[in-house]
Write a protein that holds these residues in place. Structure first.
Motif, PDB file in Angstrom:
ATOM      1  N   SER A 273      19.682  10.570  -1.108  1.00  0.00           N
ATOM      2  CA  SER A 273      18.265  10.569  -0.745  1.00  0.00           C
ATOM      3  C   SER A 273      17.808   9.224  -0.186  1.00  0.00           C
ATOM      4  CB  SER A 273      17.401  10.958  -1.945  1.00  0.00           C
ATOM      5  OG  SER A 273      17.390   9.922  -2.905  1.00  0.00           O
ATOM      6  N   ILE A 274      18.665   8.215  -0.227  1.00  0.00           N
ATOM      7  CA  ILE A 274      18.241   6.886   0.222  1.00  0.00           C
ATOM      8  C   ILE A 274      17.920   6.878   1.720  1.00  0.00           C
ATOM      9  CG2 ILE A 274      18.986   4.486   0.551  1.00  0.00           C
ATOM     10  CD1 ILE A 274      20.399   4.735  -2.157  1.00  0.00           C
ATOM     11  N   GLY A 275      18.810   7.400   2.537  1.00  0.00           N
ATOM     12  CA  GLY A 275      18.575   7.406   3.987  1.00  0.00           C
ATOM     13  C   GLY A 275      17.325   8.172   4.384  1.00  0.00           C
ATOM     14  N   PRO A 276      17.191   9.430   3.940  1.00  0.00           N
ATOM     15  CA  PRO A 276      15.979  10.176   4.298  1.00  0.00           C
ATOM     16  C   PRO A 276      14.698   9.546   3.728  1.00  0.00           C
ATOM     17  CG  PRO A 276      17.700  11.673   3.540  1.00  0.00           C
ATOM     18  CD  PRO A 276      18.195  10.285   3.300  1.00  0.00           C
ATOM     19  N   THR A 277      14.787   9.017   2.508  1.00  0.00           N
ATOM     20  CA  THR A 277      13.611   8.367   1.916  1.00  0.00           C
ATOM     21  C   THR A 277      13.251   7.125   2.722  1.00  0.00           C
ATOM     22  OG1 THR A 277      14.208   9.176  -0.281  1.00  0.00           O
ATOM     23  CG2 THR A 277      12.665   7.337  -0.179  1.00  0.00           C
ATOM     24  N   ARG A 278      14.255   6.359   3.113  1.00  0.00           N
ATOM     25  CA  ARG A 278      14.036   5.165   3.929  1.00  0.00           C
ATOM     26  C   ARG A 278      13.330   5.544   5.228  1.00  0.00           C
ATOM     27  NH1 ARG A 278      17.503   3.071   8.081  1.00  0.00           N
ATOM     28  NH2 ARG A 278      16.949   0.939   8.540  1.00  0.00           N
ATOM     29  N   ALA A 279      13.794   6.600   5.877  1.00  0.00           N
ATOM     30  CA  ALA A 279      13.188   7.035   7.140  1.00  0.00           C
ATOM     31  C   ALA A 279      11.718   7.423   6.938  1.00  0.00           C
ATOM     32  CB  ALA A 279      13.980   8.199   7.730  1.00  0.00           C
ATOM     33  N   ARG A 280      11.445   8.185   5.878  1.00  0.00           N
ATOM     34  CA  ARG A 280      10.055   8.584   5.598  1.00  0.00           C
ATOM     35  C   ARG A 280       9.188   7.368   5.278  1.00  0.00           C
ATOM     36  NH1 ARG A 280      12.785  12.757   3.008  1.00  0.00           N
ATOM     37  NH2 ARG A 280      12.569  11.736   0.992  1.00  0.00           N
ATOM     38  N   CYS A 281       9.736   6.436   4.510  1.00  0.00           N
ATOM     39  CA  CYS A 281       8.982   5.242   4.135  1.00  0.00           C
ATOM     40  C   CYS A 281       8.663   4.385   5.359  1.00  0.00           C
ATOM     41  CB  CYS A 281       9.764   4.421   3.107  1.00  0.00           C
ATOM     42  SG  CYS A 281       9.948   5.242   1.508  1.00  0.00           S
ATOM     43  N   LEU A 282       9.637   4.231   6.245  1.00  0.00           N
ATOM     44  CA  LEU A 282       9.402   3.446   7.454  1.00  0.00           C
ATOM     45  C   LEU A 282       8.368   4.116   8.356  1.00  0.00           C
ATOM     46  CD1 LEU A 282      13.013   2.220   8.287  1.00  0.00           C
ATOM     47  CD2 LEU A 282      11.078   0.832   7.480  1.00  0.00           C
ATOM     48  N   GLU A 283       8.408   5.438   8.420  1.00  0.00           N
ATOM     49  CA  GLU A 283       7.416   6.166   9.219  1.00  0.00           C
ATOM     50  C   GLU A 283       6.016   5.966   8.635  1.00  0.00           C
ATOM     51  OE1 GLU A 283       5.923   8.020  12.336  1.00  0.00           O
ATOM     52  OE2 GLU A 283       8.035   7.555  12.102  1.00  0.00           O
TER      53      GLU A 283
ATOM     54  N   LEU B 119       5.084   3.427   6.814  1.00  0.00           N
ATOM     55  CA  LEU B 119       4.747   2.026   7.056  1.00  0.00           C
ATOM     56  C   LEU B 119       4.267   1.809   8.494  1.00  0.00           C
ATOM     57  CD1 LEU B 119       4.679  -0.885   6.005  1.00  0.00           C
ATOM     58  CD2 LEU B 119       7.094  -1.094   6.689  1.00  0.00           C
ATOM     59  N   ARG B 120       4.933   2.442   9.455  1.00  0.00           N
ATOM     60  CA  ARG B 120       4.500   2.340  10.841  1.00  0.00           C
ATOM     61  C   ARG B 120       3.058   2.844  11.001  1.00  0.00           C
ATOM     62  NH1 ARG B 120       9.652   4.608  11.722  1.00  0.00           N
ATOM     63  NH2 ARG B 120      11.107   3.007  12.309  1.00  0.00           N
ATOM     64  N   GLY B 121       2.769   3.952  10.331  1.00  0.00           N
ATOM     65  CA  GLY B 121       1.408   4.496  10.389  1.00  0.00           C
ATOM     66  C   GLY B 121       0.388   3.535   9.801  1.00  0.00           C
ATOM     67  N   LEU B 122       0.734   2.904   8.686  1.00  0.00           N
ATOM     68  CA  LEU B 122      -0.188   1.932   8.069  1.00  0.00           C
ATOM     69  C   LEU B 122      -0.406   0.735   8.989  1.00  0.00           C
ATOM     70  CD1 LEU B 122       1.055   1.900   4.359  1.00  0.00           C
ATOM     71  CD2 LEU B 122      -1.134   2.760   5.207  1.00  0.00           C
TER      72      LEU B 122
ATOM     73  N   ARG C 102       0.820  -1.219   0.000  1.00  0.00           N
ATOM     74  CA  ARG C 102       0.000   0.000   0.000  1.00  0.00           C
ATOM     75  C   ARG C 102       0.849   1.262   0.000  1.00  0.00           C
ATOM     76  NH1 ARG C 102      -3.105  -2.422   4.508  1.00  0.00           N
ATOM     77  NH2 ARG C 102      -2.449  -0.610   5.689  1.00  0.00           N
ATOM     78  N   LEU C 103       2.134   1.124   0.230  1.00  0.00           N
ATOM     79  CA  LEU C 103       3.032   2.285   0.195  1.00  0.00           C
ATOM     80  C   LEU C 103       3.167   2.799  -1.234  1.00  0.00           C
ATOM     81  CD1 LEU C 103       5.943   0.999   2.464  1.00  0.00           C
ATOM     82  CD2 LEU C 103       4.329   2.826   3.016  1.00  0.00           C
ATOM     83  N   PRO C 104       3.581   4.050  -1.391  1.00  0.00           N
ATOM     84  CA  PRO C 104       3.906   4.527  -2.734  1.00  0.00           C
ATOM     85  C   PRO C 104       4.978   3.627  -3.358  1.00  0.00           C
ATOM     86  CG  PRO C 104       3.887   6.353  -1.173  1.00  0.00           C
ATOM     87  CD  PRO C 104       3.753   5.082  -0.373  1.00  0.00           C
ATOM     88  N   GLU C 105       4.961   3.503  -4.675  1.00  0.00           N
ATOM     89  CA  GLU C 105       5.859   2.603  -5.409  1.00  0.00           C
ATOM     90  C   GLU C 105       7.322   2.785  -5.002  1.00  0.00           C
ATOM     91  OE1 GLU C 105       6.993  -0.383  -8.068  1.00  0.00           O
ATOM     92  OE2 GLU C 105       5.018   0.165  -7.349  1.00  0.00           O
TER      93      GLU C 105
END
Length: 181
Positions: A163-173, A175-178, A130-133
């Motif tokens: 951008s990998i580290g910051p993107t990873r952090a945003r994606c994990l956040e 995912l946690r919300g989902l 369900r996350l963005p691609e």
């Protein structure tokens, strides 16, 4: 024990040394698989991308003499192979197949802990879908063993390394919300 040197392994593999070829495949197969799977390909399609990537390396083996960028080259090649495969399939989305397979379970009697773990894994991968691609592909690639380097991830996913580290952090956040909802 000598450290792995991709340049030497490439030269020796080009000269027909099977052990050198095996070392290359052993070293980089996780990266190639992770790149293929980051496109949500099924097992058979990911295997096609994997095989096609190594075939491309065999074709270029006598031309590549600097192994420092081999991981990035393999990741980029796997990415192109996956994109080509998806184009040939007419943009069929493998995620649709995943939806059908989520409920499939082994008929073998499993201990309760195993059943609970499977349910947790199923819920996690549903949330990842369900996350963005961009997030889904990044988190799938980071789930590989061994975890690819940021340079390899950048090449595989077409992202700037910074951008990998910051993107990873945003994606994990996200995912946690989902998972919390």
């Amino acid at each position: 024990m000598t450290a792995f040197d991709p340049t030497i392994a490439l030269i020796e593999a080009a000269d027909g040394n099977q052990r050198a070829w095996d070392l290359l495949v052993s070293r980089y197969s996780g990266l190639v698989w992770a790149t293929a799977r980051s496109f949500r390909l099924g097992e058979a399609d990911a295997a096609d991308v994997f095989q096609g990537t190594w075939f491309r390396l065999v074709e270029k083996l006598h031309q590549i003499r600097n192994g420092d960028g081999l991981g990035a080259w393999l990741a980029t090649t796997a990415r192109h192979e996956a994109i080509d495969l998806l184009r040939r399939r007419g943009r069929e989305t493998p995620a649709e197949l995943d939806e059908h397979l989520i409920g499939v379970r082994s008929t073998a009697g499993l201990p309760e802990e195993s059943v609970l773990r499977e349910e947790e894994d199923r819920l996690l991968w549903q949330a990842v879908q369900r996350l963005p691609e961009r997030c889904s592909r990044l988190l799938r690639a980071l789930g590989a063993d061994p975890v690819p380097s940021y340079a390899e991830l950048a090449a595989a996913l077409g992202m700037p390394i910074g951008s990998i580290g910051p993107t990873r952090a945003r994606c994990l956040e996200t995912l946690r919300g989902l998972l919390a909802s």
